[in-house]
Design a protein around this motif. Structure first.
Motif, short mmCIF file in Angstrom:
data_model
loop_
_atom_site.label_atom_id
_atom_site.label_comp_id
_atom_site.label_asym_id
_atom_site.label_seq_id
_atom_site.Cartn_x
_atom_site.Cartn_y
_atom_site.Cartn_z
N SER A 26 34.85 51.97 49.50
CA SER A 26 34.98 51.20 48.55
C SER A 26 34.48 49.70 47.93
N ARG A 27 34.49 49.65 46.61
CA ARG A 27 33.82 47.61 46.93
C ARG A 27 34.55 46.37 47.68
N LEU A 28 35.56 47.54 47.89
CA LEU A 28 36.47 46.31 48.84
C LEU A 28 36.09 46.56 50.25
N ALA A 29 35.86 47.68 50.65
CA ALA A 29 35.13 47.43 52.03
C ALA A 29 35.59 47.02 53.03
N PRO A 30 36.91 47.25 53.31
CA PRO A 30 37.74 46.13 54.41
C PRO A 30 37.79 47.06 55.55
N ILE A 31 38.25 46.59 56.46
CA ILE A 31 38.33 47.66 57.91
C ILE A 31 40.48 48.23 57.66
N VAL A 32 39.50 49.19 58.05
CA VAL A 32 40.17 50.45 58.20
C VAL A 32 40.36 50.95 59.63
N LEU A 33 41.92 50.33 59.90
CA LEU A 33 42.75 51.20 61.10
C LEU A 33 42.20 52.83 61.58
N LEU A 34 41.02 52.57 62.54
CA LEU A 34 41.38 54.70 62.50
C LEU A 34 41.83 55.49 63.39
N GLY B 26 38.11 40.52 49.24
CA GLY B 26 37.13 42.05 48.44
C GLY B 26 38.63 41.57 47.64
N TYR B 27 40.57 41.42 47.83
CA TYR B 27 40.80 41.39 47.76
C TYR B 27 41.71 39.94 46.49
N VAL B 28 41.11 39.14 47.17
CA VAL B 28 41.25 37.71 46.38
C VAL B 28 40.04 37.38 45.41
N PRO B 29 39.95 36.53 44.73
CA PRO B 29 41.38 36.70 44.25
C PRO B 29 42.03 36.57 42.98
N ARG B 30 42.08 37.98 43.09
CA ARG B 30 42.90 38.60 41.88
C ARG B 30 44.62 38.68 41.93
N PRO B 31 44.93 38.30 40.57
CA PRO B 31 46.44 37.95 41.13
C PRO B 31 47.08 39.58 40.99
N ILE B 32 48.87 39.09 40.90
CA ILE B 32 49.50 40.28 40.84
C ILE B 32 50.25 39.66 39.48
N VAL B 33 50.04 41.26 38.14
CA VAL B 33 50.12 41.30 37.11
C VAL B 33 51.77 41.70 37.17
N LEU B 34 52.30 40.10 36.85
CA LEU B 34 54.17 40.42 36.48
C LEU B 34 54.69 40.40 35.10
N GLU B 35 55.73 41.38 35.47
CA GLU B 35 56.59 41.51 34.63
C GLU B 35 57.30 40.78 33.79
N ARG B 36 57.46 39.35 34.39
CA ARG B 36 58.70 38.37 33.57
C ARG B 36 57.42 37.66 34.18
N PRO B 37 56.95 36.77 33.13
CA PRO B 37 56.69 35.33 33.29
C PRO B 37 56.81 34.47 34.33
N PRO C 279 36.58 38.99 42.86
CA PRO C 279 36.44 39.28 44.37
C PRO C 279 34.74 39.39 44.55
N ASP C 280 35.02 39.15 46.26
CA ASP C 280 32.98 39.31 46.58
C ASP C 280 33.11 40.79 46.97
N THR C 281 32.08 41.29 46.31
CA THR C 281 32.54 42.54 46.46
C THR C 281 30.80 43.32 47.88
N ALA C 282 31.40 44.69 47.96
CA ALA C 282 30.10 45.36 49.18
C ALA C 282 28.95 45.80 48.12
N VAL C 283 28.06 45.56 48.99
CA VAL C 283 26.20 45.56 48.54
C VAL C 283 26.89 47.18 47.71
N CYS C 284 25.65 47.33 46.60
CA CYS C 284 26.58 48.44 45.90
C CYS C 284 24.88 49.37 46.50
N LEU C 285 25.73 50.76 46.15
CA LEU C 285 24.14 52.31 47.02
C LEU C 285 22.63 51.40 46.04
N ASP C 286 22.43 51.00 44.36
CA ASP C 286 21.33 50.96 44.46
C ASP C 286 20.52 49.91 44.93
N CYS C 287 21.53 48.66 45.27
CA CYS C 287 20.97 47.71 45.86
C CYS C 287 21.00 48.15 47.91
#
Ligand code: ZN
Ligand code: ZN
Ligand code: FE
Length: 761
Positions: free
Chosen positions: A283-291, A392-403, A110-118
């Protein structure tokens, strides 16, 4: 003896699968292997990463341990296979060119938010990347949105057209550099360029385009900004006039805008932030958080009118950070899509489509290969729910207990996503959107083709909704020669939630939403089912009331208030002292009543969303909705805390499937209105009644079946007051409650449920 064992030299081939490309995996292995005195190589392949390591047995094992325990932060290892090879006597460890043959079985990171070093570098005047808007390293930056093909290499991304300069190349080859094998490595000399343009796309010469843009925003201008996964429309979030101008040009009267700040202390000045919310924002995901908004905050009221929350994200690219450092507490950053069309990402498209909204454009020439929206999450009582799953979330898979067998599931009609499953992994696509226009339908087709190609899945089964008119169903039906599996909408909701939690046994499922076609042709939407992937029994639902005008009720929720009130009270509803009756003129009222009486375009519905719509209209909060769920969102937003009493639903248990009658709830609301109760207290009692009703039905179902696990899904559960109270109440009654973890409870989760059900049939 020990010495002898340590000295025994072995060679192993390790195949690592998962998100292991574009995350700094090869440099990490290189470093560890060198530290461990190992010889061999590492290479990206279309099938994951292959390592051959030769050296003392203990050292090879220590490499394997460290792959699992201290891999790079963005890597996600799904499997690690070992194979013994004979030693070759090789010296030294190297990163060798990617191999592109064989079956593809990995997705990019996934795309990742800019890190502190950068970030530090772009703020350091002595650094060669001072104010460089595209700074990135092996730990951060674009991935999913720039990749054209796998394996992930500069040549397979839109960075291909920016060959590295000498200084960048030196970093790329230096094992001690954070940019060792960083495929996005670039600088002002060699990387993408940023420029400012007028509304016609003509470049405006300036020394620092980010600075010039910040100055325009300060003057109240609207700027369309090309970012990571598409365009944002930006204005100063503290400038009420500018926000209102954006609203009128975008024809979006009230739907909340997301805002972006540079730092957490900015955010804390206008919103309450818990430790969990803080961690998610940063976080690296850096989503919109409803506050929760702070009282008397400086953000323009027009950013999120009638709403107790603000959707906030932190700057997630260097470009955003540079813009915000121009002296803003926050900028409105709303996606540059018109109505619900997919976000625009080419420069030409954006200028063509946004010129009537934006005064200026801030552009760059790093092509966006793949669009991606900002993700949205909301916290409640220690948990969080995903409102929209994208960057940030896509394209990570859901890991399944049953193939699963190779499946492509086409999802729902609204909030569409697709799901491509293969073996132990299910890949839910980015957010596609509402399939109401041709563009989004094309976007869906594009997404299907791309996911099947990148994952090299040739589906054996195609899954879709039962509704014959959904564009997703039509497209799925066009796939000839494959098994087609049609799935009931709420069954998909419930199985999606259960399978995401690794539960495949029969459970009690609760699915509350706006609409989904039911077996009896009615529009279902408050469904209690005893279900597993193989099938379901519908055990309870809300009593049917007609929807005068069908889907028109979504935009005109006052119609549902009329339906409920006249359905319960007959003609005496005319005399009710409610604005929703007074403001519906006689002609209109007669049309609606006639439609319902003649059963003309008035399908029966059990949608919980419709009941919320009706209550919002009865309380005078929302007659016509300018966005989906406006009334319910307002209703949740104004709940009076500390009101614990509740109204009561009635149950009719005379048939196998219980019918839940909301009439007593609505009559009590009318009584409270008559007595002068305020909407915040009424809303609390209404929400509490829904919680109580669900707990009661679940208890009845447990008595009949002995089942103690409840899975909760559907768009209504984006209402976190409801979700928090319900999980608490059910837990107190001894139930195990399953909620969505990595998917949204709304229709974005449907495709995954369809895939699991299709696999079972
Ligand atoms: Zn970085
Ligand atoms: Zn360079
Ligand atoms: Fe739904």
């Amino acid at each position: 003896m020990v010495l002898k064992q340590m000295a025994s030299v072995i060679r192993k081939k390790l195949t690592v699968k998962g998100t292991v490309q574009g995350v700094g995996f090869r440099p990490f292995i290189y470093r560890v292997a060198t530290e461990c005195n190992l010889a061999g190589f590492i290479a990206n392949t279309t099938n994951g990463v292959i390592i051959e390591a030769e050296g003392a047995e203990a050292n090879v094992n220590s490499l394997i341990r460290r792959i699992v325990s201290d891999g790079p932060p963005n890597a996600q290892i799904l499997s690690l296979d070992q194979q013994n090879l004979s030693t070759t006597g090789e010296n030294g460890f190297s990163i060798i060119p990617s191999r592109g043959n064989g079956e593809i079985s990995l997705m990019v990171a996934p795309d990742t938010a800019v890190c502190l070093d950068c970030l530090r570098e772009i703020n350091d005047p002595s650094d060669r990347r001072f104010r460089y808007p595209f700074n990135s390293c092996v730990n951060c930056g674009p991935r999913y949105t720039i990749v054209e093909d796998v394996p992930f290499d500069r040549e397979t991304t839109s960075m291909r057209v920016f060959p590295m300069c000498k200084a960048c190349l030196r970093e790329y080859r230096d094992p001690d550099s954070r940019r060792f094998h960083s495929q996005t490595n670039s600088c002002r000399e060699c990387g993408p360029r940023l420029w400012l343009a007028d509304k016609h796309g003509n470049e405006i010469p300036c020394v620092d385009a980010a600075l010039a843009t910040a100055n325009l925003l300060k003057k109240g201008k609207i700027v369309a900004i090309r970012g990571l996964g598409g365009f944002h429309l930006a204005v100063n979030a503290e400038d009420d006039d500018a926000v209102k101008l954006l609203r009128s040009r975008k024809k979006r009267p009230t739907k909340p805008f997301a805002i972006m700040s540079a730092r957490l202390d900015n955010v804390k000045s206008y919103a309450h932030v818990t430790a969990q919310e803080e961690a998610m924002l940063e976080s690296r995901l850096a989503p919109i958080v409803l506050l929760q908004k702070r009282k008397g905050n400086s953000i323009a009221e027009s950013v999120a009118p009638n709403n107790s929350t603000l959707g906030v994200m932190l700057a997630y690219t260097p470009l955003h950070s540079l813009l915000l450092s121009g002296g803003f507490r926050a900028l409105v950053m709303t996606s540059g899509n018109l109505s619900e069309e997919p976000i625009k990402c080419s420069v030409e498209d954006a200028i063509g489509n946004l010129a009537h909204i934006a005064d200026y454009f801030l552009l760059h020439n790093r092509e966006i290969v793949r669009r991606c929206d900002d993700s949205i999450v909301k916290f409640y009582g220690g948990n969080h729910t995903i409102m929209r799953r994208a960057r940030g979330y896509v394209p990570r898979p859901i890991v399944l207990e049953r193939p699963l067998k190779p499946i492509c599931a086409y999802g729902s009609h609204l909030k569409n996503t697709i799901c491509v499953a293969k073996g132990g992994h299910a890949y839910v696509s980015r957010y596609v959107g509402d399939l109401d226009n041709l563009e989004t339908v094309e976007y869906l087709e594009e997404t299907v083709a791309e996911m099947e190609r990148l994952l090299s899945v040739r589906p054996e089964i195609i899954a879709c909704d039962m509704h014959p008119d959904y564009a997703s169903t039509k497209l799925a039906s066009e796939r000839t020669g494959l098994r087609l599996c049609k799935v009931q909408h709420h069954h998909a909701h419930i199985v999606s939630c259960a399978a995401e939690n690794g539960v495949y046994d029969r459970i009690i499922g609760v699915a509350f939403d706006g609409a989904g076609l039911g077996d009896d042709g009615a529009v279902w939407g408050s469904e209690f089912m005893i279900a597993d992937a193989a099938g379901y029994d519908r055990v309870a639902h809300l009593k049917y009331f007609p929807m005068p005008g069908g889907d028109a009720v979504v935009r005109e929720p006052y119609r549902m208030a009329i339906s409920y009130l006249f359905g319960m009270m007959g003609d005496s509803a005319r005399a009710l002292p409610l604005d929703v009756i007074r403001e519906t003129d006689d002609g209109r009222l007669a049309v609606l009543l006639n439609m319902m009486r003649r059963n003309d375009n008035s399908p029966p519905t059990s949608g919980m969303g419709r009941l919320f719509d009706a209550v919002a209209a009865i309380l005078g909060l929302c007659y016509n909705a300018t966005f989906e769920g406006e009334g319910p969102v307002y209703l949740e937003s104004l709940i009076e805390r500390g009101v614990e009493d509740s109204y009561h639903f009635a149950f009719d248990n005379s048939s196998k499937c219980a019918v839940i009658d909301p009439s007593p709830v609505l009559m009590s609301i009318l009584e409270d209105v008559r007595k002068g109760s305020e909407p915040p207290a009424i809303s609390a009692r209404f929400h509490n009644a829904v919680v109580r009703m669900v707990a009661d039905i679940c208890a009845m179902s447990r008595e009949k079946t002995g089942l103690e696990t409840v899975a909760v899904s559907g768009g209504v559960f984006q209402n976190t007051y409801l979700l928090e109270r319900l999980t608490k109440s059910l837990s107190e009654h001894g139930f195990t409650v399953l909620t969505h973890k990595s998917l949204s409870p709304n229709d974005e989760c449907i495709s995954f449920g369809q895939a699991v059900i299709a696999n079972e049939r």
